[in-house]
Design an enzyme around this catalytic site. Structure first.
Site, short mmCIF file in Angstrom:
data_model
loop_
_atom_site.label_atom_id
_atom_site.label_comp_id
_atom_site.label_asym_id
_atom_site.label_seq_id
_atom_site.Cartn_x
_atom_site.Cartn_y
_atom_site.Cartn_z
N MET A 199 27.07 4.86 34.42
CA MET A 199 28.30 5.36 34.84
C MET A 199 29.47 4.63 33.87
SD MET A 199 28.58 5.93 38.99
CE MET A 199 29.02 3.95 39.40
N HIS B 186 28.26 -3.16 29.67
CA HIS B 186 28.39 -4.60 29.77
C HIS B 186 26.97 -4.64 28.88
CE1 HIS B 186 26.05 -4.11 33.24
NE2 HIS B 186 27.12 -3.82 33.76
N HIS C 224 23.78 -3.03 30.62
CA HIS C 224 23.58 -1.41 29.99
C HIS C 224 22.89 -1.70 28.65
CE1 HIS C 224 27.25 -0.72 32.74
NE2 HIS C 224 26.61 0.08 33.13
N GLN D 147 18.07 1.03 44.50
CA GLN D 147 18.44 2.30 43.78
C GLN D 147 17.20 2.59 43.15
OE1 GLN D 147 22.43 3.51 41.62
NE2 GLN D 147 20.97 2.63 39.91
P1 AMP Z 1 25.95 1.65 36.31
O1 AMP Z 1 26.61 1.84 35.23
O2 AMP Z 1 26.54 0.47 36.82
O3 AMP Z 1 25.42 2.82 37.40
O4 AMP Z 1 24.54 0.94 35.84
C1 AMP Z 1 23.71 1.86 35.04
C2 AMP Z 1 22.20 1.15 34.92
O5 AMP Z 1 22.50 -0.09 34.48
C3 AMP Z 1 21.42 1.12 36.24
O6 AMP Z 1 20.08 1.35 36.24
C4 AMP Z 1 21.75 -0.26 36.56
O7 AMP Z 1 20.85 -0.91 37.54
C5 AMP Z 1 21.65 -1.09 35.36
N1 AMP Z 1 22.36 -2.28 35.34
C6 AMP Z 1 23.89 -2.42 35.98
N2 AMP Z 1 23.91 -3.91 35.88
C7 AMP Z 1 22.91 -4.48 35.25
C8 AMP Z 1 22.70 -5.83 34.82
N3 AMP Z 1 23.51 -6.73 34.90
N4 AMP Z 1 21.42 -6.17 34.20
C9 AMP Z 1 20.67 -5.02 33.87
N5 AMP Z 1 20.77 -3.77 34.26
C10 AMP Z 1 21.99 -3.53 34.84
#
Ligand code: AMP
Length: 277
Positions: free
Chosen positions: A21, A25, A28, A149
């Site tokens: 999304m 950081h 990602h 998820q």
């Molecule tokens: P989001 O943009 O928050 O929907 O996350 C996108 C992807 O990044 C998802 O597969 C999350 O599980 C992964 N993600 C989010 N935070 C972290 C983190 N701290 N370490 C590793 N992967 C992450």
């Protein structure tokens, strides 16, 4: 996007997809690095998916910074950026006005996050199914940070027969242990320091298990105390001990037990987890 993936496949190249999304950081970026190892072409999708936000959630204020995200993807990919794709569909592309088809994983979505966010996971599974259909990846990378998820999408991938290698990558943390999250941007200094309470609680659980204490009740009590000592205003939404794959609750920590928790820190919902058994 569909033309591009057909051309890539036509040249015999493989695709790894990283659905996100945005508001990047290091978590990602670690997924993007993993994708580089797994396939020839990395497709990063950036889409703040309205369908996975509840009516009282933070869709409107969710951070968006496409320019910075693309710069970070480029820096991470280096020379591989030339063959990479960033897919940024609009909400109307994914959900046209007459949209009415949903993908739902039934049982795994009833507990934990699903119990307090009843329409969240159908939004997640539907958008990821659409992204899989459009991008036709050979490999898909998700983060363990969003543990439920990751398990729900793994089940969807298997149940719907997608020919995709499914990878769950480890959680990237700040130096003090706080799991990286786009929502950490919401914090001021005090809240930011107190947000580490989830990690401290998980670490205390781990120490107890190491010391031979396996009773979930005892561990949970200690975790509650640790959270409130670190962040006195914290609202604990749940602390759960489940089997890694089935998400079934356990009473005693055993092989494959994972502890996951959700805590509201200064009004911001955070989640984290750690494998204990
Ligand atoms: P989001 O943009 O928050 O929907 O996350 C996108 C992807 O990044 C998802 O597969 C999350 O599980 C992964 N993600 C989010 N935070 C972290 C983190 N701290 N370490 C590793 N992967 C992450």
């Amino acid at each position: 996007m569909q033309t591009a993936v057909r051309q890539i496949a036509g040249r015999g190249k493989t695709i790894a997809i990283v659905p996100t999304m945005g508001a990047f950081h290091k978590g990602h970026l670690s997924l993007i690095r993993r994708a580089m190892k797994e396939a020839d072409v990395v497709v990063t999708t950036i889409f703040v998916n309205p369908a996975q936000f509840g009516p009282k959630e933070d869709l409107g204020k969710y951070p968006r910074d496409l320019k910075a995200d693309i710069a970070q993807i480029k820096a991470t990919l280096g020379r591989r950026a030339r063959s990479a794709i960033v897919f940024t569909p609009k909400a109307a592309d994914i959900y046209p006005e007459d949209f009415e088809t949903w993908v739902m994983v039934e049982k795994l979505t009833k507990t934990l996050e699903g119990a307090k966010r009843p329409t969240h996971f159908r939004g997640v599974t539907t958008v990821v199914a659409k992204l899989f259909n459009i991008c036709r990846p050979d490999v898909a990378i998700f983060g363990m940070k969003d543990y439920q998820q990751a398990i729900v999408l793994k089940r969807m991938t298997k149940d719907l027969g997608y020919p995709i290698k499914y990878v769950i990558a480890p959680t990237v943390r700040e130096p003090d242990g706080l799991a990286m999250s786009s929502r950490n941007r919401y914090f001021d200094d005090t809240a930011r320091w107190e947000a580490v309470c989830l990690y401290y609680a998980l670490e205390s659980a781990k120490s107890m298990v190491k010391a031979g204490i396996l009773s979930v009740k005892r561990i949970e009590k200690e975790m509650q105390a640790v959270i409130l000592a670190t962040c006195p205003t914290a609202e604990i939404v749940y602390i759960a001990f489940t089997d890694l794959d089935s998400l079934e609750l356990v009473k005693k920590v055993q092989r494959g037990t994972i502890c996951s928790l959700s805590v509201k820190v200064h009004g911001v919902s955070l989640i984290d987890n750690m494998k204990l058994g």
